[in-house]
Write a protein that holds these residues in place. Structure first.
Motif, PDB file in Angstrom:
ATOM      1  N   TYR A 198       0.832  -1.201   0.000  1.00 58.62           N
ATOM      2  CA  TYR A 198       0.000   0.000   0.000  1.00 58.62           C
ATOM      3  C   TYR A 198       0.866   1.250   0.000  1.00 58.62           C
ATOM      4  CZ  TYR A 198      -2.723   3.874   1.761  1.00 58.62           C
ATOM      5  OH  TYR A 198      -3.281   5.121   1.919  1.00 58.62           O
ATOM      6  N   LEU A 259     -10.448  -0.742  -0.880  1.00 58.34           N
ATOM      7  CA  LEU A 259      -9.466  -0.871  -1.959  1.00 58.34           C
ATOM      8  C   LEU A 259     -10.058  -1.174  -3.328  1.00 58.34           C
ATOM      9  CD1 LEU A 259      -6.641  -2.849  -0.105  1.00 58.34           C
ATOM     10  CD2 LEU A 259      -6.854  -0.386  -0.458  1.00 58.34           C
ATOM     11  N   MET A 288      -8.588   4.669  -1.212  1.00 59.75           N
ATOM     12  CA  MET A 288      -7.490   3.932  -0.583  1.00 59.75           C
ATOM     13  C   MET A 288      -6.922   4.667   0.620  1.00 59.75           C
ATOM     14  SD  MET A 288      -4.187   4.368  -3.105  1.00 59.75           S
ATOM     15  CE  MET A 288      -3.354   5.940  -3.336  1.00 59.75           C
ATOM     16  N   THR A 291      -7.116   3.199   4.112  1.00 58.99           N
ATOM     17  CA  THR A 291      -6.327   2.026   4.476  1.00 58.99           C
ATOM     18  C   THR A 291      -5.581   2.215   5.785  1.00 58.99           C
ATOM     19  OG1 THR A 291      -6.054   1.475   2.138  1.00 58.99           O
ATOM     20  CG2 THR A 291      -4.526   0.445   3.685  1.00 58.99           C
ATOM     21  N   MET A 350      -2.444  -3.220  -6.440  1.00 62.73           N
ATOM     22  CA  MET A 350      -3.561  -3.034  -5.515  1.00 62.73           C
ATOM     23  C   MET A 350      -4.456  -4.269  -5.493  1.00 62.73           C
ATOM     24  SD  MET A 350      -4.772  -0.841  -3.333  1.00 62.73           S
ATOM     25  CE  MET A 350      -4.453   0.887  -3.747  1.00 62.73           C
ATOM     26  N   ILE A 354      -5.568  -6.711  -2.258  1.00 64.71           N
ATOM     27  CA  ILE A 354      -6.906  -7.225  -1.931  1.00 64.71           C
ATOM     28  C   ILE A 354      -6.859  -8.736  -1.732  1.00 64.71           C
ATOM     29  CG2 ILE A 354      -9.242  -7.554  -2.827  1.00 64.71           C
ATOM     30  CD1 ILE A 354      -8.972  -4.837  -4.192  1.00 64.71           C
TER      31      ILE A 354
END
Length: 366
Positions: A198, A259, A288, A291, A350, A354
């Motif tokens: 991330y 996400l 995002m 996060t 990304m 996930i």
């Protein structure tokens, strides 16, 4: 987040390429990362407010060096000091809030992180205006007095002792480094990997998004700065919602929901050029930003009170120092004319995040 706005000005002033500009941002984030382990150790032992006040003053002094730098070498050295000063703040903030809001850390952290996004929404357009009207030094330097003021306010409201319950005996370095053993547990190890990926994405995206909007999408600097600020404006709403979701439904469901829109945004970004489409895409990507409220709350809940700062320091130092390679790698890709492909790569990474989120346990290790 003012730095990405003035990168084109730095390239002109110092003759930097996109790759070297990316290296400059990587230096900032690398030194902000390696200081977080000692910063976490200090947070376990000393008053968090004193650490936060010290951080703001160091960053203010470093910004003074940046805007008065006479060469690219001085610019890089001042940026490194900036990163080190910054590194004292994040974990002290988290441990401070963890003590005050036990059981509601996700909500508390989401709210405080959202207030930061208010600044990141407002400051880039101001910086762009000052850089265009006066000089790039004004676009960055205007923040300095506000940092000094913030440091004074934090220091004068400080309590005489730490807000945390201190251990009766000082932790040894070997005890602190023993936190590395926690990385072998499935939950902490996978969360460290998620945090690394991330941060790699976030640092790569934020370092060059204004430059991308100007060079590839053809937007003027003022419009690019407003759109960049809008990215953080959405975070003002996303972060508290993400923190509350963590408290209510757990890490896995809340993180996946945050996400998925960002993956779609990264895939669509190279395909559309209209400003209003870019506004919508920026909003998708900005989900995002929630996060941090989820991952850092999960990690804070995973360590004991005595080792919370050190534990966070180890995880954040490992993940963020590796992720600091993102801006320079992305800069090299952009220098070779593959800006669009770089964003598609971020979408794929990304999607991997996930997948890791779905795979990992939903209960913090303690």
């Amino acid at each position: 987040m003012v730095y990405p706005i003035i990168i084109p000005d730095l390239e002109t002033a110092y003759g930097l390429t996109l790759a070297v500009s990316g290296l400059l941002v990587s230096v900032l984030w690398f030194f902000a990362a390696i200081g977080q382990l000692p910063g976490g150790m200090f947070a376990d032992r000393y008053n968090e407010r004193a650490l936060m006040a010290t951080s703001t003053v160091i960053v203010a002094a470093a910004l003074g060096l940046v805007i008065t730098s006479s060469s690219a070498v001085v610019l890089f050295l001042a940026t490194a000091i900036w990163g080190l000063g910054h590194s004292l703040y994040p974990i002290a903030r988290i441990t401070f809030l963890s003590n005050l809001y036990s059981g509601r850390l996700g909500s508390a952290l989401g709210v405080t992180m959202a207030t930061g996004d208010i600044g990141q929404t407002v400051l880039p357009p101001i910086a762009s205006t000052l850089a265009a009207a006066v000089a790039w030094q004004a676009g960055l330097g205007f923040v300095t007095p506000f940092l000094v003021l913030a440091g004074i306010i934090i220091a004068t409201t400080s309590t005489p002792q730490s807000t945390r319950v201190q251990s009766s005996s000082s932790q040894s370095i070997s005890d602190t480094l023993g936190v590395f053993a926690e990385l072998r547990t499935p939950s902490i190890g996978l969360m460290t990997a998620i945090l690394f990926l991330y941060m790699f994405i976030w640092q790569s995206f934020t370092a060059f998004y204004p430059t991308y909007l100007m060079q590839v999408k053809g937007l003027p600097q003022s419009t690019a700065s407003v759109l960049f600020g809008f990215f953080f404006a959405v975070g003002v709403f996303v972060k508290p919602a993400a923190g509350a979701a963590y408290d209510r439904i757990g890490m896995r469901k809340s993180l996946v929901g945050i996400l998925l829109p960002a993956v779609a945004g990264f895939f669509l970004l190279p395909l559309l050029d209209t400003v209003w489409f870019l506004v919508g895409i920026t909003a998708l990507i900005s989900t995002m930003l929630g996060t941090g409220a989820v991952t850092q709350s999960f990690l804070a809940d995973s360590f004991s009170d005595e080792m919370q700062g050190a534990g966070l320091g180890v995880v954040r130092t490992v993940s963020a120092s590796l992720a600091a390679s993102g801006p320079v790698i992305f800069g090299i890709i952009a220098d070779h004319g593959y800006f669009d492909q770089g964003y598609l790569a971020l979408a794929v990474i990304m999607a991997v995040v996930i997948g890791l989120t779905v795979w990992m346990p939903d209960v913090a290790h303690s």
